[in-house]
Write a protein that holds these residues in place. Structure first.
Motif, PDB file in Angstrom:
ATOM      1  N   THR A 133       1.420   2.672 -12.615  1.00 16.59           N
ATOM      2  CA  THR A 133       1.066   3.799 -11.761  1.00 16.59           C
ATOM      3  C   THR A 133      -0.399   3.688 -11.349  1.00 16.59           C
ATOM      4  OG1 THR A 133       2.672   5.209 -12.884  1.00 16.59           O
ATOM      5  CG2 THR A 133       0.950   6.299 -11.583  1.00 16.59           C
ATOM      6  N   PRO A 134      -0.687   3.656 -10.054  1.00  8.90           N
ATOM      7  CA  PRO A 134      -2.090   3.534  -9.637  1.00  8.90           C
ATOM      8  C   PRO A 134      -2.845   4.848  -9.809  1.00  8.90           C
ATOM      9  CG  PRO A 134      -0.665   3.756  -7.736  1.00  8.90           C
ATOM     10  CD  PRO A 134       0.244   3.678  -8.930  1.00  8.90           C
ATOM     11  N   THR A 135      -4.132   4.761  -9.764  1.00 13.25           N
ATOM     12  CA  THR A 135      -5.017   5.921  -9.758  1.00 13.25           C
ATOM     13  C   THR A 135      -5.679   5.985  -8.390  1.00 13.25           C
ATOM     14  OG1 THR A 135      -6.927   4.650 -10.503  1.00 13.25           O
ATOM     15  CG2 THR A 135      -5.464   5.567 -12.214  1.00 13.25           C
ATOM     16  N   ALA A 191       4.238  10.431  -6.942  1.00 13.20           N
ATOM     17  CA  ALA A 191       5.326  10.808  -7.850  1.00 13.20           C
ATOM     18  C   ALA A 191       4.829  11.236  -9.225  1.00 13.20           C
ATOM     19  CB  ALA A 191       6.300   9.645  -8.010  1.00 13.20           C
ATOM     20  N   THR A 192       3.539  11.063  -9.508  1.00 15.40           N
ATOM     21  CA  THR A 192       3.007  11.425 -10.809  1.00 15.40           C
ATOM     22  C   THR A 192       2.737  12.920 -10.875  1.00 15.40           C
ATOM     23  OG1 THR A 192       0.728  10.988 -10.103  1.00 15.40           O
ATOM     24  CG2 THR A 192       1.942   9.161 -11.111  1.00 15.40           C
ATOM     25  N   PRO A 193       2.871  13.531 -12.044  1.00 14.33           N
ATOM     26  CA  PRO A 193       2.565  14.964 -12.186  1.00 14.33           C
ATOM     27  C   PRO A 193       1.098  15.244 -11.855  1.00 14.33           C
ATOM     28  CG  PRO A 193       3.813  14.155 -14.074  1.00 14.33           C
ATOM     29  CD  PRO A 193       3.397  12.946 -13.296  1.00 14.33           C
ATOM     30  N   GLY A 194       0.862  16.299 -11.124  1.00  7.95           N
ATOM     31  CA  GLY A 194      -0.508  16.685 -10.799  1.00  7.95           C
ATOM     32  C   GLY A 194      -1.148  15.857  -9.705  1.00  7.95           C
ATOM     33  N   ALA A 195      -0.356  15.110  -8.966  1.00  8.58           N
ATOM     34  CA  ALA A 195      -0.915  14.283  -7.893  1.00  8.58           C
ATOM     35  C   ALA A 195      -1.586  15.157  -6.844  1.00  8.58           C
ATOM     36  CB  ALA A 195       0.183  13.436  -7.263  1.00  8.58           C
ATOM     37  N   GLN A 196      -2.654  14.667  -6.279  1.00  4.97           N
ATOM     38  CA  GLN A 196      -3.390  15.403  -5.240  1.00  4.97           C
ATOM     39  C   GLN A 196      -2.651  15.258  -3.909  1.00  4.97           C
ATOM     40  OE1 GLN A 196      -7.156  13.224  -6.300  1.00  4.97           O
ATOM     41  NE2 GLN A 196      -8.035  15.286  -6.126  1.00  4.97           N
ATOM     42  N   LEU A 237       0.826  -1.205   0.000  1.00  8.83           N
ATOM     43  CA  LEU A 237       0.000   0.000   0.000  1.00  8.83           C
ATOM     44  C   LEU A 237       0.863   1.259   0.000  1.00  8.83           C
ATOM     45  CD1 LEU A 237      -2.916   0.977   0.071  1.00  8.83           C
ATOM     46  CD2 LEU A 237      -2.873   0.738   2.559  1.00  8.83           C
ATOM     47  N   LEU A 238       1.921   1.266   0.812  1.00  4.17           N
ATOM     48  CA  LEU A 238       2.821   2.421   0.844  1.00  4.17           C
ATOM     49  C   LEU A 238       3.483   2.654  -0.513  1.00  4.17           C
ATOM     50  CD1 LEU A 238       4.549   1.949   4.317  1.00  4.17           C
ATOM     51  CD2 LEU A 238       3.131   3.894   3.626  1.00  4.17           C
ATOM     52  N   ALA A 239       3.891   1.572  -1.166  1.00  5.49           N
ATOM     53  CA  ALA A 239       4.519   1.704  -2.479  1.00  5.49           C
ATOM     54  C   ALA A 239       3.541   2.294  -3.489  1.00  5.49           C
ATOM     55  CB  ALA A 239       5.017   0.335  -2.957  1.00  5.49           C
ATOM     56  N   ALA A 240       2.266   1.923  -3.386  1.00  6.11           N
ATOM     57  CA  ALA A 240       1.259   2.476  -4.295  1.00  6.11           C
ATOM     58  C   ALA A 240       1.054   3.968  -4.044  1.00  6.11           C
ATOM     59  CB  ALA A 240      -0.059   1.722  -4.124  1.00  6.11           C
TER      60      ALA A 240
END
Length: 313
Positions: free
Chosen positions: A105-107, A62-67, A53-56
């Motif tokens: 990359t998860p959503t 790390a994705t651009p625009g992450a909340q 879960l932490l890795a997700a």
């Protein structure tokens, strides 16, 4: 002075045999090995699931625009869960292993699903854990469910159902805790009657009716487990005056928070066949408290985030 009886010699022999097998420091005298902790496999499985879960979370952050404002607090609570679950595991790694790093990359939606999956894995181990760890697993699973809801998943609150009838009566030591839970549900049913009377005839009142019925059902579940269930009182002292909608919602949150503490303790007090039922009640109280605006906590129902496990015997 009379010579020792045969029973005395037998008792002395039993004591000698017992102390010869196990040392006073909890080690086996013959092997000098420490007594295995039966919770270790459970903790390892819980830590592995939490590492995934932490890795997700890290991958999504790390994705651009992450909340970030949404994800960082949830990730921080998950790290707290890991620290508590890893307590007593000297070889536990401080960071997720490479195998737990997600391949894609998860959503937020897939992260919510993973939170629920992690909750289920913790609940699956409830019966295998000793009482203090079972209490922690149930609390973390409730937090996982709240995280999933925060990430956009629909609230997961099925109607309460009666637990399976036990083959033997509920053990005596658990009866006071179960009576306490029943009394808390009596008070919650009374309290929700007050809540509903002070809410406008809108969705809030509809929600109060739904939760009122849920607490009635949970009350009936505990009554079926008790030979002589505690009856409801004629009335209950409210923690503060309820005069309008804001104080009514504050009372509803108060009732759910109080019950979450009762249920976290009850998970540790009841025998294994009933733990899942209690953990579900803890989760539902956590979600309802959040619905009424209560502040979130990383360990619902547990004031101490790092419960000290009982030493194995």
């Amino acid at each position: 002075m009379q010579p020792p009886s045969r029973r005395t010699f037998l008792a002395l022999g039993l004591i000698t045999l017992t102390t010869a097998c196990t040392g006073t420091d909890g080690t086996d005298v013959a092997t000098k090995a420490p007594t295995p902790d039966p919770d270790t496999p459970v903790r390892l499985r819980a830590v592995t699931a939490t590492d995934t879960l932490l890795a997700a979370y890290d991958a999504l952050l790390a994705t651009p625009g992450a909340q970030t404002a949404l994800l960082q607090p949830l990730r921080a609570e998950t790290a707290q869960h890991r620290a508590a679950l890893a307590q007593g595991l000297p070889a536990a790694s401080e960071t997720p292993t490479p195998s737990t790093t997600p391949t894609a990359t998860p959503t937020p939606a897939t992260l919510a699903a993973l939170e629920r999956q992690t909750a289920q894995s913790h609940l699956a181990d409830l019966d295998a854990a000793r009482p203090p760890l079972a209490r922690l697993l149930a609390s973390v699973a409730a937090a996982n469910a709240l995280h999933a809801t925060t990430l956009g998943a629909p609230s997961d609150q099925p109607a309460p159902t009666a637990p399976p009838t036990p083959a033997t009566p509920t053990p005596g030591p658990a009866l006071p805790a179960l009576q306490k839970a029943l009394s808390a549900e009596h008070a919650a049913v009374y309290g929700y009657g007050v809540v509903g009377a002070h809410l406008p005839d809108d969705q809030q009142r509809a929600d109060a009716r739904t939760y009122y019925a849920a607490h009635q059902a949970q009350r009936d579940t505990w009554q079926r487990l008790l030979t002589t269930p505690t009856p409801a009182a004629g009335g209950y002292q409210l923690p503060f005056p309820v005069t309008d909608a804001p104080t009514a919602t504050k009372l509803a949150a108060h009732l759910e928070i109080r019950l979450s503490t009762v249920y976290a303790d009850l998970v540790a007090d009841l025998p294994a066949p009933h733990r899942r039922t209690v953990a579900t009640a803890l989760r539902d109280c956590t979600l309802r408290a959040h619905h009424w605006g209560a502040p979130t906590a990383p360990f619902p129902g547990i004031p101490d985030p790092l419960p000290t496990p009982t030493e194995p015997h």
